[in-house]
Structures are given as structure tokens and as C-alpha cells.
Design a protein around this motif. Sequence first.
Motif, PDB file in Angstrom:
ATOM      1  N   VAL A 143     100.157  12.064  29.985  1.00  0.00           N
ATOM      2  CA  VAL A 143      99.059  12.824  29.193  1.00  0.00           C
ATOM      3  C   VAL A 143      98.742  13.637  31.045  1.00  0.00           C
ATOM      4  CG1 VAL A 143      97.648  11.740  28.440  1.00  0.00           C
ATOM      5  CG2 VAL A 143      97.870  14.264  28.223  1.00  0.00           C
ATOM      6  N   ASN A 144      98.808  14.470  31.142  1.00  0.00           N
ATOM      7  CA  ASN A 144      97.200  15.503  32.328  1.00  0.00           C
ATOM      8  C   ASN A 144      96.711  16.281  32.052  1.00  0.00           C
ATOM      9  OD1 ASN A 144      99.559  16.993  33.929  1.00  0.00           O
ATOM     10  ND2 ASN A 144     100.168  15.575  34.187  1.00  0.00           N
ATOM     11  N   LYS A 175      94.521   5.117  27.098  1.00  0.00           N
ATOM     12  CA  LYS A 175      93.914   6.025  28.671  1.00  0.00           C
ATOM     13  C   LYS A 175      92.574   5.209  28.460  1.00  0.00           C
ATOM     14  CE  LYS A 175      96.914   8.625  30.452  1.00  0.00           C
ATOM     15  NZ  LYS A 175      97.368   8.537  31.732  1.00  0.00           N
ATOM     16  N   LYS A 176      91.289   5.050  29.731  1.00  0.00           N
ATOM     17  CA  LYS A 176      90.720   4.395  29.442  1.00  0.00           C
ATOM     18  C   LYS A 176      88.889   5.753  30.461  1.00  0.00           C
ATOM     19  CE  LYS A 176      92.118   0.991  27.694  1.00  0.00           C
ATOM     20  NZ  LYS A 176      91.973   1.180  26.237  1.00  0.00           N
ATOM     21  N   GLU A 177      90.038   6.107  31.087  1.00  0.00           N
ATOM     22  CA  GLU A 177      88.783   6.646  31.684  1.00  0.00           C
ATOM     23  C   GLU A 177      89.415   7.834  32.707  1.00  0.00           C
ATOM     24  OE1 GLU A 177      87.036   4.948  35.380  1.00  0.00           O
ATOM     25  OE2 GLU A 177      88.358   4.081  35.937  1.00  0.00           O
ATOM     26  N   TRP A 178      88.380   9.727  32.888  1.00  0.00           N
ATOM     27  CA  TRP A 178      88.775  10.760  33.640  1.00  0.00           C
ATOM     28  C   TRP A 178      88.697   9.923  34.802  1.00  0.00           C
ATOM     29  CZ3 TRP A 178      85.811  13.665  35.641  1.00  0.00           C
ATOM     30  CH2 TRP A 178      85.006  13.979  35.047  1.00  0.00           C
ATOM     31  N   SER A 190      94.163  11.864  34.338  1.00  0.00           N
ATOM     32  CA  SER A 190      94.114  12.927  35.872  1.00  0.00           C
ATOM     33  C   SER A 190      93.892  14.069  35.192  1.00  0.00           C
ATOM     34  CB  SER A 190      95.482  13.004  36.477  1.00  0.00           C
ATOM     35  OG  SER A 190      95.583  13.777  37.699  1.00  0.00           O
ATOM     36  N   ILE A 191      92.636  14.920  36.238  1.00  0.00           N
ATOM     37  CA  ILE A 191      92.294  16.032  35.648  1.00  0.00           C
ATOM     38  C   ILE A 191      92.309  16.479  36.933  1.00  0.00           C
ATOM     39  CG2 ILE A 191      90.054  18.046  34.483  1.00  0.00           C
ATOM     40  CD1 ILE A 191      88.989  15.259  33.702  1.00  0.00           C
ATOM     41  N   ILE A 205      96.729  20.888  28.842  1.00  0.00           N
ATOM     42  CA  ILE A 205      96.843  19.888  28.117  1.00  0.00           C
ATOM     43  C   ILE A 205      98.470  19.691  28.706  1.00  0.00           C
ATOM     44  CG2 ILE A 205      96.474  17.340  27.469  1.00  0.00           C
ATOM     45  CD1 ILE A 205      93.582  19.348  26.904  1.00  0.00           C
ATOM     46  N   LYS A 206      99.405  18.924  29.300  1.00  0.00           N
ATOM     47  CA  LYS A 206     100.198  18.558  29.555  1.00  0.00           C
ATOM     48  C   LYS A 206     100.655  16.614  29.068  1.00  0.00           C
ATOM     49  CE  LYS A 206     104.922  19.351  32.232  1.00  0.00           C
ATOM     50  NZ  LYS A 206     104.686  19.910  33.289  1.00  0.00           N
TER      51      LYS A 206
END
Length: 252
Positions: A143-144, A175-178, A190-191, A205-206
Motif C-alpha cells: 500500500v502507498n 505497516k509500522k510507521e509512515w 510511503s506518502i 491510496i493504492k
Amino acid sequence: MDSTNTTSAFTKNPLRIALIGYGKMGKAIEEIAVNRGHSIGLKIDINSLNDFTKENLQQCDVAIEFTSPHTAVQNILTCIEAGIPIVCGSTGWLARWEEVKQACEAFKGSLVYASNYSVGVNVFFEVNQLLARLMNPHTEYEVNMLEIHHTEKKDAPSGTAITLAEQILENLGRKKEWVNQHNATPEELSIISERIDPAPGTHKIKYSSNIDDIEIIHTAHNRQGFATGAVLAAEFIKTKKGVFSMKDVLGF
Ligand SMILES: NC(=O)c1ccc[n+]([C@@H]2O[C@H](COP(=O)([O-])OP(=O)(O)OC[C@H]3O[C@@H](n4cnc5c(N)ncnc54)[C@H](O)[C@@H]3O)[C@@H](O)[C@H]2O)c1
């Protein structure tokens, strides 16, 4: 007439509103508020800070604050100390959230904060959480997130992107952090932030696998959605005490 109707006039309980910040958002809020039967009792911007007094605030029923990441906290505290309910839309100051929350509780104040006041985005938040929950067991999906705003936007990632990312972290165990770049490890979300004119705000969001992709996208067409939501929040908070979100305002 339904008080949550977002398009027609709200005249049952007209509010006298203090606008703290009279830039792009302040002006859009003024237009929506007046159309809903409210009046603007005070307008504060960088050139009229001398008018930002307790006495002037207390002539109003509620304040709506859209200024900047650096000025928001002091503006919120000023309103809370003056005993006036405040709707804050400024983003980029949440490192001081606990301090603001505690001040609101200590003064028995009233605050609504939302990283995004648009009704559509708040529905999108609910969809985002559901999708992350459904994707949790399906580890083949990566996801990103991509967010696009106008070039004058001062903070990155956007407050809305941070809310969306935190929802994903809460619901997607892998996922633990952005991070505000391409992810270096599978635990990072990833943002990517792009700044392009004109762009009131897009969030995508994909989820991707070798088999298929699922994307959810919210695209704001203009600022009216944010402004309408902020006025709905002002109507909601006038008679309440405590700290609230748009989830409370919309009754989700
Ligand atoms: N939560 C949401 O739904 C939402 C939506 C859009 C924008 N925003 C945020 O709202 C904020 C304002 O956005 P904008 O597009 O209106 O910006 P803008 O730059 O057009 O306007 C900011 C205004 O704040 C005034 N200002 C600056 N310092 C001040 C101070 N100390 N006291 C009072 N006023 C002061 C400026 O004079 C200006 O009028 C930004 O943080 C933006 O990210 C939030």
C-alpha cells in the motif's frame, strides 16, 4: 429543515462568528456562513491582530480559525481562555495536540479540530479504515499514498494524509510507521507529496498485488467542502463542552 443539510440556509439559530484568519479559507467560510444565515462579528488576519482581544471575542458565539501551522496553537489558546468555542482548521501543529487538549479541559472549553472538514473526506476516512481492515490478512498487497496540493501549502504531508496514514497503521498490522518519501522497508508506509497549481487537494491510496490493484481517491474540486464542514462544526459546538472531531459533528 434538517440542521445537517449542507446546502440550504440554516437560520434557526444564527451565530455571530469570529473568523481568525481571513485568507483563502476565511473568505470561503464567510460566504458559506452568511448563506446559512449567520453573521461575521470579527475578522482577524495578520494586519488586524490588535483587534484579537478577549473583549472582541466575547461578542461572538464561536470562532473559526484557519491561519497557519505556526499561529494556530496560540490562537486556539486565546479563544479557549476567552471562553469562546473554537473550530480549528489550521494543520501542521499536532505535535502540540496534548497541550491544547489539556488547556481545553482545564478551562472547560470547546474545540473541534479536523485535519479536513469536508463531508466527502470524512466519508473517505471511514472507507479508508474499512479497506485497511479488509486488507490486513492479505499480505500480498503493498500500500502507498499520494497527496497533491497547491504550491502555497506550507506543510507536507498534508494533515489529511497524516490522518489517512494513521488510520492505515492502526488497521494494517504489517505497516509500522509512515514516511514522506518512497519506503525503504516493507514496514514503512510511503506518502508521496506533490505540490502543483491549481490543486485544492487530492488523496489517493493504492493497494497493489501481482494480480490486481485497488485504489481509492478523493479529489476536492474547490474549498467549499472544507468551508461548509467548518460552519457545520461551528453550529455543532456552540452548545457543547469538550474536544470533538468531524466524526462527532457528522454523527458517524
Ligand atoms: N482542515 C481543513 O479542512 C483545511 C482546509 C483547507 C486549508 N486548511 C489549512 O488552513 C490554514 C489556512 O489555509 P488558507 O488556505 O486559508 O491560508 P491563507 O494563507 O490563504 O490564509 C491564512 C490567513 O491567516 C492570517 N494569519 C496569519 N497569521 C495570523 C495570526 N497570527 N492570527 C490571525 N490570522 C493570521 C493571514 O493574514 C491570512 O489571512 C492552513 O494551515 C491550511 O493547511 C485546512
